[in-house]
Design a protein around this motif. Structure first.
Motif, PDB file in Angstrom:
ATOM      1  N   ALA A 166       5.989   3.435   3.476  1.00  0.00           N
ATOM      2  CA  ALA A 166       5.315   4.303   4.451  1.00  0.00           C
ATOM      3  C   ALA A 166       4.145   3.555   5.086  1.00  0.00           C
ATOM      4  CB  ALA A 166       4.821   5.569   3.758  1.00  0.00           C
TER       5      ALA A 166
ATOM      6  N   ARG B 145      -9.269   8.348  -0.152  1.00  0.00           N
ATOM      7  CA  ARG B 145      -9.121   9.579   0.662  1.00  0.00           C
ATOM      8  C   ARG B 145     -10.101   9.476   1.832  1.00  0.00           C
ATOM      9  NH1 ARG B 145      -9.476  14.282  -3.769  1.00  0.00           N
ATOM     10  NH2 ARG B 145      -8.852  15.596  -2.029  1.00  0.00           N
TER      11      ARG B 145
ATOM     12  N   GLU C 180      -9.735   6.747  -5.655  1.00  0.00           N
ATOM     13  CA  GLU C 180      -8.717   7.257  -4.732  1.00  0.00           C
ATOM     14  C   GLU C 180      -9.145   7.023  -3.286  1.00  0.00           C
ATOM     15  OE1 GLU C 180      -6.512  11.529  -3.863  1.00  0.00           O
ATOM     16  OE2 GLU C 180      -8.019  11.374  -5.420  1.00  0.00           O
TER      17      GLU C 180
ATOM     18  N   THR D 288      -2.007  13.196   8.896  1.00  0.00           N
ATOM     19  CA  THR D 288      -0.979  12.677   9.819  1.00  0.00           C
ATOM     20  C   THR D 288      -1.011  13.313  11.199  1.00  0.00           C
ATOM     21  OG1 THR D 288       0.524  14.211   8.731  1.00  0.00           O
ATOM     22  CG2 THR D 288       0.683  11.919   8.079  1.00  0.00           C
TER      23      THR D 288
ATOM     24  N   LYS E  56      -0.820   6.760   5.256  1.00  0.00           N
ATOM     25  CA  LYS E  56      -0.530   7.563   4.054  1.00  0.00           C
ATOM     26  C   LYS E  56      -1.392   7.065   2.889  1.00  0.00           C
ATOM     27  CE  LYS E  56       3.408   9.702   5.572  1.00  0.00           C
ATOM     28  NZ  LYS E  56       3.411   9.240   6.935  1.00  0.00           N
ATOM     29  N   TYR E  57      -1.473   5.731   2.771  1.00  0.00           N
ATOM     30  CA  TYR E  57      -2.261   5.145   1.681  1.00  0.00           C
ATOM     31  C   TYR E  57      -3.743   5.503   1.806  1.00  0.00           C
ATOM     32  CZ  TYR E  57      -4.885   1.614  -0.881  1.00  0.00           C
ATOM     33  OH  TYR E  57      -5.790   0.982  -1.698  1.00  0.00           O
TER      34      TYR E  57
ATOM     35  N   GLU F 212       0.363   2.600   6.612  1.00  0.00           N
ATOM     36  CA  GLU F 212      -0.897   2.560   5.872  1.00  0.00           C
ATOM     37  C   GLU F 212      -1.706   3.849   5.933  1.00  0.00           C
ATOM     38  OE1 GLU F 212      -3.339  -0.837   6.565  1.00  0.00           O
ATOM     39  OE2 GLU F 212      -1.745  -2.253   6.100  1.00  0.00           O
TER      40      GLU F 212
ATOM     41  N   LYS G 245       0.843  -1.202   0.000  1.00  0.00           N
ATOM     42  CA  LYS G 245       0.000   0.000   0.000  1.00  0.00           C
ATOM     43  C   LYS G 245       0.875   1.248   0.000  1.00  0.00           C
ATOM     44  CE  LYS G 245      -4.220  -1.990   1.769  1.00  0.00           C
ATOM     45  NZ  LYS G 245      -4.986  -2.451   2.898  1.00  0.00           N
TER      46      LYS G 245
ATOM     47  N   LYS H 111       2.074   5.118  -1.390  1.00  0.00           N
ATOM     48  CA  LYS H 111       1.368   6.396  -1.533  1.00  0.00           C
ATOM     49  C   LYS H 111       0.963   6.625  -2.991  1.00  0.00           C
ATOM     50  CE  LYS H 111       1.884  11.303  -0.331  1.00  0.00           C
ATOM     51  NZ  LYS H 111       0.536  11.418   0.188  1.00  0.00           N
TER      52      LYS H 111
ATOM     53  N   ASN I  83      -0.714   9.613  -5.507  1.00  0.00           N
ATOM     54  CA  ASN I  83      -1.066  11.029  -5.642  1.00  0.00           C
ATOM     55  C   ASN I  83      -1.974  11.223  -6.853  1.00  0.00           C
ATOM     56  OD1 ASN I  83       0.602  11.486  -3.521  1.00  0.00           O
ATOM     57  ND2 ASN I  83       2.241  12.461  -4.675  1.00  0.00           N
TER      58      ASN I  83
ATOM     59  N   GLY J 137      -4.939   8.067   3.013  1.00  0.00           N
ATOM     60  CA  GLY J 137      -5.146   9.511   2.883  1.00  0.00           C
ATOM     61  C   GLY J 137      -5.585  10.149   4.184  1.00  0.00           C
TER      62      GLY J 137
END
Length: 644
Positions: free
Chosen positions: A610, A540, A538, A620, A614-615, A612, A315, A317, A319, A617
């Motif tokens: 990175a 997100r 996506e 952080t 980040k994946y 999960e 998984k 990142k 964009n 969305g």
């Protein structure tokens, strides 16, 4: 019905987009195919047979198999080997094998295509400047191309169609000018010449590996189905095929005019150009090669994104640099492709050496697509004799190409196979680890914990961890939850919150599904949200979750005001905190040998990726990643002896 019409609709804009996006790879093949088929002395049998093979390969492989048959196997308008796999995967477990092998081989091909296309174009400059070293120029172009990816290709994409129209028109005009001078080349349309080359000409069968280079872009044509629809592809392919054949026949005519001579470093493609046009032609060829490379890079990103959703890839990142549907950028894949492409250029130096590495991997992808397509045809209730005929004909054609391509193995074919094998390894490890984790993850009924959850929520002796606590859960049943989440809430450090949210993401076999479902587990205290997202949507989750909460507030189904008295009077919304549980392999385990190796490889790869959040969305600043041991079978018998 509307969706079907939309996928089949034809428009001028759609035709231009098809020219710009889809035919880059197949459209630049005249740069190197005839040069590969006729490597030494120009023999008329070789020329007639080679052109005949190219014509019938483009007809049987590209036109019949891909444009007429395979484009029908669309998944809500989307194409490509993973979309096809998503259509048939429920029919048999073994279908993951052709999907993984085909996907990995297609990605491996993405490392060879940009270098060979750009090198073939730039090497035309050596006709004007014989001592020119093309390697630094090729690397500079590739470097610029990969650096541009992070900005998206929306602006450049609009120019692709008209440029490729100019390119194909140039191919047709150059080819026609030589066909008029030597019309006898048109005899090559007779399939007998192809038969004669393959069966009677010494070593002729092995030239199939070079012939195959004319159809390598057919798989990319199917992968890019979602960008412009099958109607536009089918209509534009008629124009593209005509231009390609005119150029191939033109190159054949030039070769016949020079029979008996040694080709020795000359490229029949550039020999068609008059001297005054050479630099202009090289410029157009270079831009066409860049567009071909761009199409493959974009295709690789889409392929990786689909593999992630099908649990076949880490998984990483993703964009989305522009608002164009389906356009994405995968930073990690961009870096890997760039390194791979530069390494290929430095290792092979010249395009003629790259030809040896090119084609072997993509033959495997085509065979795997044939396998999946055979299953799809049976699922569509196509009569068994027709399916058997299709499978037999294409197993024979692609099997012959594969065998012929195997002689490339020691001359560079091993490079694409080595890359493909490494990618198959990663996909196998990831999918197998997914099923091992799924098997070992312990789920419990959520209902017995609801009362304790409500009590914890109102227990003011426990410091409040967050106003809203959101857990990502893999439990498919609404009534269940991972035991590790219960452990995290009650035992690891009691996590008191006003409202507990459990979020599950379900990836569908349709590409663009965007649905959600809300279940109230405990009035005002606990909710479960299930997102149903297509394999090309996506992830997100932060954004989608906020949208769902807004809808719930608007419908007065939940009150998200902070329950602190002072804040409640001011109508202050509480904070949201996400908790992502990340598993690690504990020291105490009893795995069978294969599973142990798979899990070790899985966790080794995972340390370079990175987390999960980040994946998914997630923001952080509001995410807590908790490490939990994978639920494993503990070592049962411990030989400990007490002594006094």
């Amino acid at each position: 019905m509307d969706a079907k019409h939309q996928h089949s609709a034809i428009s001028t804009a759609g035709l231009l987009i098809a020219l710009g996006i889809i035919y880059g790879d197949i459209g630049t093949s005249p740069l190197y195919v005839m040069k590969a088929i006729v490597p030494g002395v120009i023999d008329p049998r070789l020329v007639y047979g080679g052109i005949s093979c190219v014509l019938w390969t483009l007809t049987l492989q590209t036109t019949v198999k891909y444009v007429i048959l395979t484009l029908n196997a669309d998944n809500n308008g989307e194409g490509g080997i993973f979309s096809l796999y998503a259509l048939v995967r429920r029919r048999a477990a073994w279908l993951t094998i052709p999907a993984i092998v085909g996907g990995a081989a297609l990605l491996a091909d993405g490392v060879i295509t940009p270098p060979i296309s750009v090198s073939s174009a730039i090497e035309g400059l050596q006709a004007v400047y014989p001592s020119l070293n093309t390697v630094p120029i090729v690397i500079a172009i590739l470097l610029g191309l990969f650096l541009l990816q992070s900005f998206g290709t929306q602006i450049v994409g609009k120019a692709f169609g008209p440029i490729m129209f100019v390119w194909f028109s140039m191919l047709a005009v150059l080819g026609t000018s030589f066909i008029i001078q030597h019309p006898s080349i048109l005899k090559a349309a007779n399939p007998y010449y192809a038969y004669e080359l393959l069966v009677e000409y010494p070593g002729g069968f092995w030239l199939l590996g070079s012939v195959f280079l004319c159809t390598t872009g057919a798989e990319a044509l199917y992968s890019d189905l979602g960008h412009c629809g099958k109607g536009n592809i089918r209509l534009s392919w008629g124009f593209v095929k005509l231009c390609l054949l005119l150029n191939y026949f033109g190159q054949g005519a030039w070769l016949l005019a020079h029979q008996g001579e040694k080709l020795a470093g000359r490229n029949p493609f550039y020999e068609l150009m008059p001297d005054w046009f050479l630099l202009i032609g090289i410029g157009i060829a270079t831009i066409a090669a860049i567009i071909a490379s761009q199409a493959l890079i974009t295709g690789s990103f889409t392929l990786v994104a689909e593999a992630i959703r099908l649990n076949m890839w880490p998984k990483v990142k993703l964009n989305y640099p522009t608002d164009v549907k389906g356009q994405l950028y995968v930073p990690s894949m961009n870096r890997l492709l760039l390194i791979g492409c530069i390494a290929v250029v430095l290792y092979f130096q010249k395009s003629e050496r790259m030809e040896a590495a090119y084609g072997l991997a993509i033959t495997l992808t085509m065979l795997m697509t044939t396998t999946l397509l055979t299953v799809w045809l049976r699922a569509k209730r196509v009569p068994v004799p027709v399916v058997a005929l299709f499978a037999l004909v294409y197993a024979l054609i692609e099997g012959s190409f594969l065998v012929a391509n195997l002689i490339k193995f020691p001359h560079g074919g091993w490079v694409s196979l080595a890359i493909g094998t490494a990618l198959v390894g990663v996909m196998y490890v990831w999918l197998r680890a997914y099923y091992i984790k799924k098997r070992l993850t312990e789920f419990v009924k959520i209902e017995p914990y609801m009362e304790a959850l409500k009590q914890l929520s109102s227990d003011e002796t426990v410091p409040k961890y967050s106003t809203h606590l959101v857990f990502m859960t893999s439990a498919e049943r609404t009534s269940e939850i991972e035991s590790k989440i219960i452990y995290s809430i009650f035992q690891k450090r009691p996590k008191r919150a006003d409202i507990y949210w459990f979020v599950h993401v379900d990836t569908t076999d349709e590409p663009y599904t965007m649905e959600y479902k809300v279940v109230e587990l405990a009035p005002d205290d606990a909710f479960r949200i299930t997102f149903r997202l297509g394999f090309r949507v996506e992830q997100r989750i932060n954004l989608y979750f906020r949208k769902v909460v807004e809808d719930l507030v608007r419908n007065k189904e939940v009150d998200i005001t902070s329950r602190y008295e002072s804040l409640s009077r001011q109508h202050v919304t509480g904070d949201f905190r996400f908790v992502v549980l990340e598993k690690f392999l504990s020291v105490e385990n009893e795995f069978p040998v294969v599973e142990k190796l798979v899990m070790q490889a899985y966790f080794y790869i995972k340390q370079f990726i990175a987390s999960e959040d980040k994946y998914f969305g997630l923001d952080t600043s509001s995410v807590k990643v908790e490490k939990v041991p994978l639920v494993i079978t503990p070592v049962r018998d411990v030989a400990l002896k007490r002594i006094s």
